[in-house]
Write a protein that holds these residues in place. Sequence first.
Motif, PDB file in Angstrom:
ATOM      1  N   GLU A  95      13.192  17.037   2.567  1.00  0.00           N
ATOM      2  CA  GLU A  95      13.747  18.273   2.631  1.00  0.00           C
ATOM      3  C   GLU A  95      15.061  18.462   1.590  1.00  0.00           C
ATOM      4  O   GLU A  95      15.460  19.765   1.116  1.00  0.00           O
ATOM      5  N   LEU A  96      15.765  17.671   0.864  1.00  0.00           N
ATOM      6  CA  LEU A  96      16.551  17.822  -0.080  1.00  0.00           C
ATOM      7  C   LEU A  96      16.223  18.829  -1.350  1.00  0.00           C
ATOM      8  O   LEU A  96      17.011  19.556  -1.518  1.00  0.00           O
ATOM      9  N   ALA A  97      15.115  18.698  -1.700  1.00  0.00           N
ATOM     10  CA  ALA A  97      14.914  19.662  -2.802  1.00  0.00           C
ATOM     11  C   ALA A  97      14.725  21.191  -2.491  1.00  0.00           C
ATOM     12  O   ALA A  97      15.561  22.069  -3.006  1.00  0.00           O
ATOM     13  N   ASP A  98      14.357  21.297  -1.453  1.00  0.00           N
ATOM     14  CA  ASP A  98      14.349  22.831  -0.755  1.00  0.00           C
ATOM     15  C   ASP A  98      15.683  23.063  -0.319  1.00  0.00           C
ATOM     16  O   ASP A  98      16.293  24.230  -0.684  1.00  0.00           O
ATOM     17  N   ASP A  99      16.588  22.247   0.141  1.00  0.00           N
ATOM     18  CA  ASP A  99      17.777  22.699   0.330  1.00  0.00           C
ATOM     19  C   ASP A  99      18.862  22.896  -0.764  1.00  0.00           C
ATOM     20  O   ASP A  99      19.762  23.635  -0.762  1.00  0.00           O
ATOM     21  N   LEU A 100      18.426  22.057  -1.914  1.00  0.00           N
ATOM     22  CA  LEU A 100      19.102  22.317  -3.240  1.00  0.00           C
ATOM     23  C   LEU A 100      18.922  23.541  -3.583  1.00  0.00           C
ATOM     24  O   LEU A 100      19.649  24.293  -4.311  1.00  0.00           O
ATOM     25  N   VAL A 101      17.635  24.160  -3.479  1.00  0.00           N
ATOM     26  CA  VAL A 101      17.318  25.591  -3.800  1.00  0.00           C
ATOM     27  C   VAL A 101      18.090  26.400  -2.784  1.00  0.00           C
ATOM     28  O   VAL A 101      18.597  27.535  -3.588  1.00  0.00           O
ATOM     29  N   ARG A 102      18.317  26.351  -1.815  1.00  0.00           N
ATOM     30  CA  ARG A 102      18.992  27.042  -0.919  1.00  0.00           C
ATOM     31  C   ARG A 102      20.418  27.189  -1.510  1.00  0.00           C
ATOM     32  O   ARG A 102      21.197  28.034  -1.139  1.00  0.00           O
ATOM     33  N   LEU A 103      20.950  25.972  -1.829  1.00  0.00           N
ATOM     34  CA  LEU A 103      22.206  26.042  -2.345  1.00  0.00           C
ATOM     35  C   LEU A 103      22.360  26.730  -3.802  1.00  0.00           C
ATOM     36  O   LEU A 103      23.702  26.751  -4.127  1.00  0.00           O
ATOM     37  N   GLY A 104      21.559  27.119  -4.301  1.00  0.00           N
ATOM     38  CA  GLY A 104      21.526  27.591  -5.609  1.00  0.00           C
ATOM     39  C   GLY A 104      21.870  26.796  -6.679  1.00  0.00           C
ATOM     40  O   GLY A 104      22.265  27.132  -7.984  1.00  0.00           O
ATOM     41  N   ILE A 105      21.449  25.554  -6.500  1.00  0.00           N
ATOM     42  CA  ILE A 105      21.687  24.348  -7.671  1.00  0.00           C
ATOM     43  C   ILE A 105      20.410  24.274  -8.530  1.00  0.00           C
ATOM     44  O   ILE A 105      20.567  24.130  -9.638  1.00  0.00           O
ATOM     45  N   LEU A 106      19.426  24.466  -7.522  1.00  0.00           N
ATOM     46  CA  LEU A 106      18.082  24.096  -8.319  1.00  0.00           C
ATOM     47  C   LEU A 106      17.235  25.731  -8.132  1.00  0.00           C
ATOM     48  O   LEU A 106      17.319  26.247  -7.223  1.00  0.00           O
ATOM     49  N   ALA A 107      16.293  25.808  -9.298  1.00  0.00           N
ATOM     50  CA  ALA A 107      15.484  26.950  -8.951  1.00  0.00           C
ATOM     51  C   ALA A 107      14.313  26.533  -9.334  1.00  0.00           C
ATOM     52  O   ALA A 107      13.833  25.864 -10.233  1.00  0.00           O
ATOM     53  N   PRO A 108      13.237  26.973  -8.513  1.00  0.00           N
ATOM     54  CA  PRO A 108      11.831  26.383  -8.371  1.00  0.00           C
ATOM     55  C   PRO A 108      11.333  26.392  -9.448  1.00  0.00           C
ATOM     56  O   PRO A 108      11.085  27.669 -10.291  1.00  0.00           O
ATOM     57  N   GLY A 109      10.709  25.582 -10.169  1.00  0.00           N
ATOM     58  CA  GLY A 109       9.956  25.605 -11.455  1.00  0.00           C
ATOM     59  C   GLY A 109      11.064  25.756 -12.619  1.00  0.00           C
ATOM     60  O   GLY A 109      10.183  25.458 -13.718  1.00  0.00           O
ATOM     61  N   ARG A 110      12.278  25.624 -12.519  1.00  0.00           N
ATOM     62  CA  ARG A 110      12.963  26.068 -13.909  1.00  0.00           C
ATOM     63  C   ARG A 110      14.215  24.813 -13.696  1.00  0.00           C
ATOM     64  O   ARG A 110      14.824  25.012 -14.849  1.00  0.00           O
ATOM     65  N   GLY A 111      14.348  23.932 -12.796  1.00  0.00           N
ATOM     66  CA  GLY A 111      15.240  23.146 -12.826  1.00  0.00           C
ATOM     67  C   GLY A 111      16.800  23.549 -12.375  1.00  0.00           C
ATOM     68  O   GLY A 111      16.810  24.487 -11.843  1.00  0.00           O
ATOM     69  N   ILE A 112      17.825  22.905 -12.898  1.00  0.00           N
ATOM     70  CA  ILE A 112      19.347  23.176 -12.647  1.00  0.00           C
ATOM     71  C   ILE A 112      19.504  24.439 -12.960  1.00  0.00           C
ATOM     72  O   ILE A 112      19.457  24.914 -14.193  1.00  0.00           O
ATOM     73  N   VAL A 113      20.116  25.350 -11.839  1.00  0.00           N
ATOM     74  CA  VAL A 113      20.747  26.530 -12.424  1.00  0.00           C
ATOM     75  C   VAL A 113      22.055  26.621 -13.128  1.00  0.00           C
ATOM     76  O   VAL A 113      22.958  25.707 -12.665  1.00  0.00           O
ATOM     77  N   PRO A 114      22.149  26.879 -14.446  1.00  0.00           N
ATOM     78  CA  PRO A 114      23.280  26.693 -15.177  1.00  0.00           C
ATOM     79  C   PRO A 114      24.457  27.346 -14.581  1.00  0.00           C
ATOM     80  O   PRO A 114      25.774  27.146 -15.069  1.00  0.00           O
ATOM     81  N   GLY A 115      24.438  28.724 -14.030  1.00  0.00           N
ATOM     82  CA  GLY A 115      25.597  29.207 -13.691  1.00  0.00           C
ATOM     83  C   GLY A 115      25.865  29.136 -12.261  1.00  0.00           C
ATOM     84  O   GLY A 115      25.300  28.406 -11.455  1.00  0.00           O
ATOM     85  N   VAL A 116      26.746  30.307 -11.840  1.00  0.00           N
ATOM     86  CA  VAL A 116      26.931  30.547 -10.336  1.00  0.00           C
ATOM     87  C   VAL A 116      25.737  31.185  -9.778  1.00  0.00           C
ATOM     88  O   VAL A 116      25.258  31.989 -10.183  1.00  0.00           O
ATOM     89  N   PRO A 117      25.420  30.673  -8.736  1.00  0.00           N
ATOM     90  CA  PRO A 117      24.265  31.290  -7.965  1.00  0.00           C
ATOM     91  C   PRO A 117      24.727  32.583  -7.365  1.00  0.00           C
ATOM     92  O   PRO A 117      25.280  32.925  -6.502  1.00  0.00           O
ATOM     93  N   ALA A 118      23.854  33.564  -8.147  1.00  0.00           N
ATOM     94  CA  ALA A 118      24.252  35.188  -7.606  1.00  0.00           C
ATOM     95  C   ALA A 118      23.813  35.440  -6.185  1.00  0.00           C
ATOM     96  O   ALA A 118      24.677  36.114  -5.644  1.00  0.00           O
ATOM     97  N   ALA A 119      22.725  34.711  -5.624  1.00  0.00           N
ATOM     98  CA  ALA A 119      22.416  35.139  -4.411  1.00  0.00           C
ATOM     99  C   ALA A 119      23.574  34.565  -3.247  1.00  0.00           C
ATOM    100  O   ALA A 119      23.729  35.574  -2.178  1.00  0.00           O
ATOM    101  N   LEU A 120      24.451  33.987  -3.582  1.00  0.00           N
ATOM    102  CA  LEU A 120      25.374  33.176  -2.739  1.00  0.00           C
ATOM    103  C   LEU A 120      26.733  34.029  -2.846  1.00  0.00           C
ATOM    104  O   LEU A 120      27.658  33.775  -2.013  1.00  0.00           O
ATOM    105  N   THR A 121      26.865  34.750  -3.933  1.00  0.00           N
ATOM    106  CA  THR A 121      28.085  35.394  -4.381  1.00  0.00           C
ATOM    107  C   THR A 121      28.222  36.837  -4.414  1.00  0.00           C
ATOM    108  O   THR A 121      28.928  37.376  -5.128  1.00  0.00           O
TER     109      THR A 121
END
Length: 313
Positions: A95-121
């Motif tokens: 489940e960890l990969a999907d949870d990292l997407v929910r946390l805005g740390i990973l973007a599906p197919g694009r790797g690590i999100v470089p900035g602040v997750p807009a959806a959570l802020t």
Amino acid sequence: MSFTAEVKDELSRVEAPSRAAELAQLSALVRVCGTLSFHGSGRYAIRVATETGAVARTVIKLTHKLFDLETALTVRRSVLHKTRNYLIEIPEQDELADDLVRLGILAPGRGIVPGVPAALTRDAAGRAAFVRGAFMAGGFVADPRGEFHLEIAVTGEEFARELAGLVRDMGAQARLNRRRGVFAIYLKSYDDVIALLGAMGAARMARVVEVARAKKSVKNDVNRRVNAEMANQARSTGAAAEQLELVERAERLIGLGALPPALRAFCRARRAHPELSLAALGAELDPPASKSAMYHRVLRLQALVDEAEAQAG
């Protein structure tokens, strides 16, 4: 307990108002003090290291509340620094990969999100929770009784700039400094630090800062008054010494008995009270004379002595 630890302890007790805000806080905690390792296609593990027990408790509490993830906690004690180190490991699991997407740390197919997750802020609660998590993970605030400032150290320029933007949205002016590859969101103004502490949820520690600022202001005001009084005293002492020398010259060149009565009274009073200021010396005369009148007597005496010296020359 240090002042920073007290602030983080209070922040660890703040209850986020929604699941989205809790996700934002955990996202910042993992992003700032966590390490993400890649174990093959879609397989990840996380290690979160901190020296603050409040941070470790918050990471474990939110991880268990938001996700059904296996975690392990290791507590180590540094013999050299006499501090505890907390290591939280979230091992590779489905489940960890999907949870990292929910946390805005990973973007599906694009790797690590470089900035602040807009959806959570998007809203104020999410921004406050994210900044709260970032401060708990990488923040420092000095004791307000000394040289005061607050900073949050993070890696990644884009992330740092966007985090500084969130801080500004919360009513605090922040600067961004780069130090050996690490970026620091930096606040120095008491007003800005108080505003940020309050917005993050540390209302009690914000009041502590306000009280410390008030005490420091009173102390500084007293010091300024004392320094000004000492400077005035030094000037007064120097002026009195110069006036005594002028009296000696007047006696030598003219003779005190030959001076007008007002100047003769000044000379005798100055010799009798060399420690007094000009205003205090005037109060000793009979009748009393104002500071202005005494000053003009000095000028008249100076003019007579200068004239006598010119004639003698």
